[in-house]
Design an enzyme around this catalytic site. Structure first.
Site, mmCIF file in Angstrom:
data_model
loop_
_atom_site.group_PDB
_atom_site.id
_atom_site.type_symbol
_atom_site.label_atom_id
_atom_site.label_comp_id
_atom_site.label_asym_id
_atom_site.label_seq_id
_atom_site.Cartn_x
_atom_site.Cartn_y
_atom_site.Cartn_z
ATOM 1 C CE1 TYR A 1 -8.351 -5.104 4.809
ATOM 2 C CE2 TYR A 1 -7.727 -3.925 6.790
ATOM 3 C CZ TYR A 1 -8.103 -5.097 6.170
ATOM 4 O OH TYR A 1 -8.218 -6.245 6.893
ATOM 5 C CG ASP B 1 -2.109 -1.001 0.942
ATOM 6 O OD1 ASP B 1 -2.957 -0.723 0.099
ATOM 7 O OD2 ASP B 1 -2.101 -2.069 1.570
HETATM 8 N N1 ABN Z 1 -5.232 -2.350 -1.112
HETATM 9 C C1 ABN Z 1 -4.902 -2.188 -2.464
HETATM 10 C C2 ABN Z 1 -5.174 -0.812 -2.997
HETATM 11 C C3 ABN Z 1 -4.749 0.276 -2.308
HETATM 12 C C4 ABN Z 1 -5.008 1.528 -2.810
HETATM 13 C C5 ABN Z 1 -5.697 1.689 -3.980
HETATM 14 C C6 ABN Z 1 -6.110 0.571 -4.676
HETATM 15 C C7 ABN Z 1 -5.833 -0.687 -4.185
HETATM 16 CU CU CU Z 2 -7.097 -7.461 7.209
#
Ligand code: ABN
Ligand code: CU
Length: 672
Positions: free
Chosen positions: A396, A312
């Site tokens: 997330y 990320d």
């Molecule tokens: N968790 C993967 C992700 C993060 C940011 C933007 C797109 C995908």
């Molecule tokens: Cu998790």
């Protein structure tokens, strides 16, 4: 009719007959009242009605309606079972709303529904009620003499003038023929200003029954007005900061540091030092702290899912994905915010307002001791300063909370929330036999995954040259019954200095409660004569579960170890490489080395300028209750708790669309 909450601050007012609402139900007694219970809202209405009927055609103003307590002996007889229950009675003081302004005391027998006594009282002034006091400000603000007195001080906006109504005491200019108040004048420059820091040089006298200003008494000194004291003196939590911020430099409880921010790591803390009152100097602690990388490998081996391992930070940038924080939504209390300045694809600067939140919290007990002989004792509470940011990485949310406490600890806490990554199930698929995920809703599966973070610490513990020493709690090697360990109870802390970068690539050991000390070998504690140091405590460091040589194992070399210690090199920052998108993680990439390449140089890391990469995280087996929104890890399911607020995006949202809870309006949840 709904209770009227508007007219008097802090009061909920019930109109006659309005006993059906929840508010009314809460204050209407269900049983026969105790003789000393205060009057209920029903009884107050009943008393006022009887008095109004008796006063007609004149209109009474109720100065009070209160319980007329039963005479002492009557109540005592009732309590002792010797007498009957005393009637419920109300006592009221009323002021007639006519030229006479007559005051009367009235006793109403509520049990019998009749007025028992009506007594005129001469030459007295009843209590000033909040409604009376409120009048003082309203009539003063409109009065031409008050307006003129304010203009003389440069005030033209009368909504900024506040008049506190006070009882007048005695003013020889008027007697009891008028009901008087004196008004003390203040200026409030803005909503959160403290008007008592800006007193004005005049007072007002008014007859609040006739709603007439009688005099504006300006105090001239040597024939001059006195200027308004304009310095602000605040007491509200919004203004009370226990930390000082000068640009991006912060001081708190002896700490000093610089707070930076970039598109990739988000918050960067530099030049962290702490004042040592014994040595009378600031001692350096850390040259730089940042969350340098993270990876989220998913554990479903089926084709296409093997590609899901989000980096990320390296692939998207923690700075780019940062939320614009909202007071009351993301943070509460006395907050200082800092903005982030990034850029768009066109090269235009883009600002995320309130990207960084700085605030202080109580941190519970710091120490305590009671002398068991005489009971005397000491205790101290701890406080923590938290510098935080929240990112939205597609589904997330990650909250990063860099925390400092009074005992000198630095701790990074990461909160995980938001939405699970989900996948659809074919009707023929049996979730109960699929060990790689959890069904969170019919036909929806959330796969197992890990969140592995890399905290980069560039230490400067009391100086640039540091060493990392590994600590393992071990039993004595001497045998039970030996001369050195006759009873077998010996144990100690085995200390192993990490000397080269390959030795510095090490893993946590639960069996020995492994920790690491970053020490300065050249600076000894004057008492114990051991080097000063900072302990790394990290026992939340699951190992990477993907197989050796798998795609993610190669790409996320940093996640293979709990700790890497390397010699410092300028611009060696990102352990999965500077360019993570589509990286293979191959060794010796000419333009994109990873932490494994740096370690393979196997340079000296003893008593030199070093950098530590600390890996931590968790393995997440989703729970059904994590859907559709996950409580902050590691909390229990919280789906029954409605949101405290909805943060709705508006047109002014910043240039980064994923900051969806960003600069929008805060809407209160009507259910709360
Ligand atoms: N968790 C993967 C992700 C993060 C940011 C933007 C797109 C995908
Ligand atoms: Cu998790």
């Amino acid at each position: 009719m709904a209770p009227d909450t508007n007219s008097i601050a802090g009061y909920t007012i019930f109109r006659e007959g309005d006993y059906g609402s929840a508010e009314a139900a809460a204050v209407i007694p269900r049983d026969i009242p105790h003789p000393l219970d205060q009057l209920s809202i029903v009884e107050i209405h009943a008393a006022a009605k009887l008095i109004r009927e008796m006063a007609a055609p004149k209109t009474p103003k109720f100065n009070c309606i209160t319980l007329r307590e039963p005479p002492k002996l009557q109540y005592a007889a009732y309590r002792q079972g010797r007498g009957s229950r005393p009637d419920r009675r109300a006592f009221a003081i009323i002021i007639m709303q006519d030229d006479s302004g007559q005051v009367a005391e009235v006793i109403v027998n509520l049990t019998q529904g009749k007025i028992e006594e009506w007594k005129l009282v001469k030459d007295v002034m009843p209590t000033l009620t909040l409604e009376d006091l409120d009048l003082m400000e309203r009539i003063s603000r409109k009065d031409p003499r008050v307006i003129e007195a304010c203009r003389g001080l440069g005030i033209t906006d009368m909504s900024k003038v506040f008049i506190d109504g006070w009882a007048i005491g005695v003013d020889e200019r008027w007697g009891l023929e008028r009901r008087l108040q004196q008004g003390l004048a203040y200026y409030r420059n803005h909503e959160l200003d403290n008007q008592y820091a800006h007193p004005l040089d005049f007072t007002v006298v008014a007859d609040t029954e006739r709603e007439e200003v009688l005099s504006v008494d300006i105090r001239y000194v040597n024939g001059e007005r006195t200027a308004i004291p304009l310095a602000e003196h605040h007491y509200l939590p919004h203004f009370i900061m226990s930390f000082q911020v000068n640009g991006n430099e912060l001081s708190w409880a002896g700490y000093k540091m610089h707070i930076g921010f970039n598109y990739r790591e988000g918050i960067v803390l530099s030049d962290v030092r702490m004042h040592d009152p014994y040595e009378g100097r600031h001692r350096p602690l850390f040259n730089r702290i940042s969350v340098a990388e993270m990876v989220v490998p998913y554990g479903c081996p089926e084709v296409s899912h093997h590609k899901k391992h989000a980096f990320d930070l390296g692939e998207y940038g923690s700075g780019y994905m940062t939320n614009s924080l909202k007071l009351g939504c993301d943070c509460k209390g006395a907050i200082h915010y800092m903005d982030a300045v990034l850029c768009t694809g066109k090269g235009d600067p883009a600002v995320i307002k309130n990207a960084i939140c700085i605030h202080e919290e109580d941190n519970g007990l710091l120490y305590k001791h009671t002398d068991c002989r005489d009971g005397t004792g000491v205790s101290a509470r701890d406080r923590k300063l938290i510098i935080s940011q929240i990112i939205t990485a597609a589904n997330y949310e990650y909250g990063f909370y860099h925390t400092f406490t009074l005992d000198g600890t630095y701790k990074l806490e990461v909160k995980l929330t938001g939405m699970l990554n989900t996948y659809c199930m074919h009707p023929s698929e049996q979730a109960s036999v699929n060990p790689y995920g959890t069904i969170v809703a019919p036909t929806i599966i959330a796969q197992n995954h890990q969140h592995l973070f890399s905290l980069r610490i560039d230490p400067e513990v009391d100086g640039r040259n540091n060493t990392v020493v590994q600590n393992d709690a071990v039993e004595s090697v001497e045998a039970l019954g030996s001369a050195e360990n006759p009873y077998g109870n010996g144990f100690y802390c085995q200390k192993t200095p990490l000397r080269t970068a390959l030795e510095g690539a090490t893993v946590y050991r639960h069996e020995t409660g492994r920790t690491w000390d970053i020490i300065n070998p050249s600076r000894l504690n004057p008492i114990c004569k051991k080097p000063v140091g900072y302990k790394i405590v990290n026992n939340s460091c699951p190992s990477l579960l993907a197989k050796t040589n798998s795609v993610v194992w190669k790409r996320a070399a940093f996640a293979r170890k709990s700790l890497w210690v390397l010699p410092y090199r300028d611009y060696e920052l990102y352990p999965a490489g500077d360019y993570v998108c589509q990286s293979t993680g191959e060794d010796n990439h000419p333009h994109n080395p990873t932490i494994q390449d740096w370690a393979n140089r196997n340079e000296n890391i003893e008593n030199t300028d070093i950098v530590c990469y600390i890996q931590f995280g968790l393995t997440h087996f989703p729970r059904t209750e994590d859907f559709p929104i996950m409580p902050v890890e590691p909390r229990n399911p919280a789906l029954w708790v409605p949101p405290s607020s909805l943060c709705v995006d508006d047109k002014s949202r910043n240039a980064f669309p994923q900051t969806c809870c960003s600069s929008g309006e805060l809407k209160d949840n009507p259910k709360l």
